[in-house]
Scaffold this active site. Structure first.
Site, PDB file in Angstrom:
ATOM      1  N   LYS A 189       0.844  -1.206   0.000  1.00 44.82           N
ATOM      2  CA  LYS A 189       0.000   0.000   0.000  1.00 44.82           C
ATOM      3  C   LYS A 189       0.876   1.252   0.000  1.00 44.82           C
ATOM      4  O   LYS A 189       0.692   2.167  -0.783  1.00 44.82           O
ATOM      5  CB  LYS A 189      -0.918  -0.016   1.220  1.00 44.82           C
ATOM      6  CG  LYS A 189      -1.780   1.216   1.336  1.00 44.82           C
ATOM      7  CD  LYS A 189      -2.648   1.175   2.579  1.00 44.82           C
ATOM      8  CE  LYS A 189      -3.324   2.532   2.776  1.00 44.82           C
ATOM      9  NZ  LYS A 189      -4.102   2.601   4.018  1.00 44.82           N
ATOM     10  N   HIS A 232      -1.257 -33.104  18.480  1.00 40.84           N
ATOM     11  CA  HIS A 232      -0.026 -33.839  18.781  1.00 40.84           C
ATOM     12  C   HIS A 232       1.118 -32.894  19.128  1.00 40.84           C
ATOM     13  O   HIS A 232       2.278 -33.285  19.077  1.00 40.84           O
ATOM     14  CB  HIS A 232       0.331 -34.748  17.603  1.00 40.84           C
ATOM     15  CG  HIS A 232      -0.693 -35.820  17.401  1.00 40.84           C
ATOM     16  ND1 HIS A 232      -0.670 -37.008  18.091  1.00 40.84           N
ATOM     17  CD2 HIS A 232      -1.819 -35.836  16.651  1.00 40.84           C
ATOM     18  CE1 HIS A 232      -1.719 -37.730  17.742  1.00 40.84           C
ATOM     19  NE2 HIS A 232      -2.433 -37.044  16.871  1.00 40.84           N
ATOM     20  N   GLY A 242      -4.462  -2.225   5.286  1.00 41.08           N
ATOM     21  CA  GLY A 242      -3.741  -3.372   4.732  1.00 41.08           C
ATOM     22  C   GLY A 242      -4.305  -4.730   5.122  1.00 41.08           C
ATOM     23  O   GLY A 242      -4.534  -5.594   4.270  1.00 41.08           O
ATOM     24  N   ARG A 243      -4.576  -4.934   6.399  1.00 39.84           N
ATOM     25  CA  ARG A 243      -5.006  -6.275   6.841  1.00 39.84           C
ATOM     26  C   ARG A 243      -6.444  -6.597   6.435  1.00 39.84           C
ATOM     27  O   ARG A 243      -6.927  -7.694   6.685  1.00 39.84           O
ATOM     28  CB  ARG A 243      -4.813  -6.419   8.354  1.00 39.84           C
ATOM     29  CG  ARG A 243      -5.466  -5.361   9.192  1.00 39.84           C
ATOM     30  CD  ARG A 243      -4.977  -5.390  10.632  1.00 39.84           C
ATOM     31  NE  ARG A 243      -5.423  -4.224  11.388  1.00 39.84           N
ATOM     32  CZ  ARG A 243      -4.829  -3.034  11.378  1.00 39.84           C
ATOM     33  NH1 ARG A 243      -3.753  -2.854  10.641  1.00 39.84           N
ATOM     34  NH2 ARG A 243      -5.297  -2.030  12.092  1.00 39.84           N
ATOM     35  N   GLU A 296      -3.288  -6.930  15.312  1.00 35.17           N
ATOM     36  CA  GLU A 296      -2.867  -5.612  14.823  1.00 35.17           C
ATOM     37  C   GLU A 296      -4.028  -4.616  14.901  1.00 35.17           C
ATOM     38  O   GLU A 296      -3.815  -3.420  15.086  1.00 35.17           O
ATOM     39  CB  GLU A 296      -2.325  -5.698  13.387  1.00 35.17           C
ATOM     40  CG  GLU A 296      -1.501  -4.472  13.004  1.00 35.17           C
ATOM     41  CD  GLU A 296      -0.776  -4.608  11.665  1.00 35.17           C
ATOM     42  OE1 GLU A 296      -1.435  -4.475  10.628  1.00 35.17           O
ATOM     43  OE2 GLU A 296       0.444  -4.837  11.660  1.00 35.17           O
ATOM     44  N   LYS A 304      10.388   0.019  13.478  1.00 34.48           N
ATOM     45  CA  LYS A 304      10.782   0.427  12.116  1.00 34.48           C
ATOM     46  C   LYS A 304      11.760   1.588  12.183  1.00 34.48           C
ATOM     47  O   LYS A 304      12.702   1.664  11.409  1.00 34.48           O
ATOM     48  CB  LYS A 304       9.546   0.875  11.319  1.00 34.48           C
ATOM     49  CG  LYS A 304       8.670  -0.240  10.825  1.00 34.48           C
ATOM     50  CD  LYS A 304       7.619   0.373   9.895  1.00 34.48           C
ATOM     51  CE  LYS A 304       6.492  -0.590   9.596  1.00 34.48           C
ATOM     52  NZ  LYS A 304       5.380   0.049   8.893  1.00 34.48           N
ATOM     53  N   GLU A 325      10.998  -4.316   3.843  1.00 34.80           N
ATOM     54  CA  GLU A 325      11.074  -5.741   3.454  1.00 34.80           C
ATOM     55  C   GLU A 325      10.667  -5.902   1.988  1.00 34.80           C
ATOM     56  O   GLU A 325      11.332  -6.586   1.201  1.00 34.80           O
ATOM     57  CB  GLU A 325      10.131  -6.590   4.325  1.00 34.80           C
ATOM     58  CG  GLU A 325      10.561  -6.729   5.768  1.00 34.80           C
ATOM     59  CD  GLU A 325      10.017  -5.624   6.668  1.00 34.80           C
ATOM     60  OE1 GLU A 325       9.647  -4.541   6.146  1.00 34.80           O
ATOM     61  OE2 GLU A 325       9.978  -5.817   7.892  1.00 34.80           O
TER      62      GLU A 325
HETATM   63  O1  F6P Z   1       3.194  -4.122   9.869  1.00 31.14           O
HETATM   64  C1  F6P Z   1       2.692  -2.872   9.604  1.00 31.14           C
HETATM   65  C2  F6P Z   1       2.042  -2.789   8.260  1.00 31.14           C
HETATM   66  O2  F6P Z   1       1.783  -1.461   8.007  1.00 31.14           O
HETATM   67  C3  F6P Z   1       0.766  -3.621   8.135  1.00 31.14           C
HETATM   68  O3  F6P Z   1      -0.335  -3.029   8.678  1.00 31.14           O
HETATM   69  C4  F6P Z   1       0.681  -3.768   6.670  1.00 31.14           C
HETATM   70  O4  F6P Z   1      -0.225  -4.754   6.328  1.00 31.14           O
HETATM   71  C5  F6P Z   1       2.112  -4.105   6.349  1.00 31.14           C
HETATM   72  O5  F6P Z   1       2.870  -3.289   7.231  1.00 31.14           O
HETATM   73  C6  F6P Z   1       2.531  -3.862   4.931  1.00 31.14           C
HETATM   74  O6  F6P Z   1       2.373  -2.521   4.555  1.00 31.14           O
HETATM   75  P1  F6P Z   1       2.466  -2.091   3.057  1.00 31.14           P
HETATM   76  O7  F6P Z   1       1.324  -2.703   2.321  1.00 31.14           O
HETATM   77  O8  F6P Z   1       2.394  -0.590   3.064  1.00 31.14           O
HETATM   78  O9  F6P Z   1       3.777  -2.574   2.502  1.00 31.14           O
END
Ligand code: F6P
Length: 566
Positions: A217, A395, A278-279, A364, A523, A223
């Site tokens: 987003k 198990h 996002g979630r 979250e 972060k 990452e």
């Molecule tokens: O972990 C924080 C967060 O902002 C989540 O809420 C989100 O889903 C994820 O990082 C990825 O964010 P983005 O879609 O901006 O890369």
């Protein structure tokens, strides 16, 4: 109990307090009733405390509640302003007030044909335009009309994203695996920053036949951006010029400018919007790989299933409203019985990633301690969510559930009709699901153990010596959710059920379920630590300014022991 009031939906504090106190009093009077006793008192308990909707059965009879408990819980939900908050959610109100925006995921699966407005503008034309773009793209990819630079068919789609830009599509691909089209590309996921994941993911891939979906987003999550850059270089080794490399990339993002600056072609950008959290984004272009894999029509069925559950949540009286009931039961345990953890236990291989997906959704969304009025909470918010596909869990950690010292709640999820023909497996699987809920509830007392072991022929002296070890206290609550069949439609409904449950909890706990400021601190710190690590590796003196001695020690040890690859 700190009061709950929102800048966006005011709540009458005295009503809320009165409802809370009434529930507290009722809890004190009934907290020692055992589940066994509740069943003995009411032969109709299963009928009275289960609900059906659209291929789902939710049995919540194995819980420490009576009709009066339900009445009091629902009074509390009303007093918390749930009905007003729900209306805001569905009409583009700025319910995510700390980011001054809406949380309009319901628009993504709005199949009613009616407009949904945000900022005075109907968002549906844009939502539907992106759906159409996803359809065309996926069909062209599968047919081979869309090829790589060398004219070869794309055989693998690698979805790069993390958190909410990963967990939903990943869970859906697994859940809907039986719907995979014969000409579908393989879909892989790249979430972790760990280079081991990149190497493992791409090891056997041909760049000429690989397409990357950069799903972010913000288009700034390190990452995802680092993985995407490495992917770009990886393609570049096989494809000479930048324009051709770009043809191996698409992006799903709300930050078009950053995507274009990265090198994504403008026409390869699938927009999402600031009003989408996002979630809660699985129903957007985040699921482009899902559409590539199972086709557009089944994806629309998933949206329709979610829409049906959304409408159920919006329109059904609270007494029969599945998300509301599940949420209020969780409030009962979380805030009155003081139960810290909640398990999600799908008895389904295809739903094995559902616990991880839901873990982010609830933790979250509701893992917060500052209330909507900026005061600090004096009550617990989100529970710790964990889980595993059922029989594997049995198990592994079920020993603790049966005989440990912890309290917990659990959702057992079972499928009535599987997609495979192996009845023997399926009957055993579902029998296990039901057996666990019964064992957790009934337990086994000393007399039962004694008589069972005597019947089995064990020496009475040995029985007495080991008897306490074989006793199960039982009285552990659980919900059982049965799904007729895990179709795309049902999966959409299941996801929406849990999303709306999370929303209700957030309203009750007085938090904003749609921000996530808690992930920011780590972060931020990573930037300084990364700089210091690089300085130490270059043999420069790092000032360690203000950093704590443990972190400094770890950095020094890392720098001393790190051996650069040859
Ligand atoms: O972990 C924080 C967060 O902002 C989540 O809420 C989100 O889903 C994820 O990082 C990825 O964010 P983005 O879609 O901006 O890369």
């Amino acid at each position: 109990m700190a009061f709950i009031v929102s800048p966006s939906f005011p709540v009458d504090r005295s009503d809320f307090h009165a409802a809370w106190n009434a529930l507290q009093t009722h809890y004190e009077q009934t907290k020692n009733h055992t589940l066994q006793q509740l069943f003995a008192d009411d032969p109709q308990r299963f009928q009275n405390f289960s609900r059906r909707f659209d291929g789902f059965l939710v049995d919540f009879s194995k819980n420490h509640l009576t009709s009066e408990t339900l009445t009091r819980l629902l009074d509390l939900a009303r007093a918390a302003g749930l009905e007003t908050a729900r209306e805001m959610l569905f009409t583009g109100g700025r319910i995510n007030w700390t980011e001054n925006t809406a949380a309009l995921h319901v628009a993504l699966r709005n199949r009613s044909g009616n407009p949904i407005e945000f900022n005075g503008q109907d968002v549906m034309p844009e939502v539907n335009a992106v759906l159409a773009k996803m359809q065309t793209f996926a069909e062209n990819l599968r047919s081979g009309a869309l090829t790589s630079t060398s004219g070869r068919k794309i055989r693998t789609v690698v979805h790069i994203g993390i958190g909410g830009s990963y967990l939903g599509p990943k869970m859906m691909i697994e859940a809907l695996a039986p719907y995979t089209l014969p000409d579908a590309p393989e879909v892989r996921f790249l979430a972790n920053i760990d280079g081991a994941e990149f190497v493992t993911c791409t090891r056997d891939l041909d760049p000429q036949e690989t397409l990357f979906v950069v799903a972010t987003k913000s288009f700034s999550t390190p990452e995802t951006i680092i993985n995407a850059r490495t992917a770009w270089q990886w393609v570049h080794q096989a494809v000479s010029n930048e324009t051709d490399v770009a043809r191996h990339f698409v992006a799903v993002t709300a930050n078009r400018a950053a995507a274009e600056a990265f090198g994504i072609l403008p026409e390869a950008i699938f927009p999402i919007w600031e009003w989408l959290v996002g979630r809660y984004s699985w129903a957007s272009a985040m699921s482009l790989p899902v559409v590539c894999r199972i086709g557009f029509a089944p994806f629309i069925q998933a949206l329709e299933g979610a829409h049906a559950m959304d409408r159920h949540f919006l329109e059904t009286p609270l007494e029969d409203n599945l998300p509301v009931l599940l949420a209020m039961i969780s409030v009962l345990y979380n805030n009155f019985f003081d139960v810290q953890t909640h398990l999600v236990l799908p008895y389904s291989y295809h739903l094995r990633h559902f616990p991880a997906y839901y873990q982010q959704c609830e933790m979250e969304s509701n893992g917060k301690s500052t209330l909507r009025d900026n005061t600090t909470t004096d009550h617990h918010t989100a529970q710790i969510i964990w889980g595993e596909s059922g029989t594997n869990g049995q198990h592994s950690f079920f020993q603790l559930l049966h005989q440990g010292t912890r309290s917990f709640t659990a959702d057992f999820i079972g499928l009535i009709n599987p997609h495979h023909p192996l009845d023997t497996h399926h009957f055993e699987l579902i029998a296990n699901c039901f057996a666990q809920t019964e064992a957790l509830m009934e337990g086994r007392n000393a007399d039962e153990v004694r008589s069972k072991l005597l019947t089995a022929g064990m020496d009475p002296a040995v029985i007495e010596a080991i008897l306490p070890q074989r006793v199960f206290n039982g009285n552990h609550p659980s919900n059982t959710l049965l799904v007729d069949r895990l179709t795309p439609y049902a999966l959409g409904g299941l996801i929406a059920l849990y999303e709306m449950k999370t929303f209700v909890q957030g309203v009750l706990w007085g938090v904003n379920s749609f921000d996530q400021w808690g992930v920011e601190l780590g972060k931020e710190l990573v930037k300084g630590i990364h700089a210091e690590q690089q300085a130490l590796l270059a043999g420069e003196a790092a000032d360690g300014g203000g950093r704590n001695p443990s972190t400094r020690g770890l950095l020094a040890h890392f720098a001393a022991r790190y051996a650069r690859p040859a």
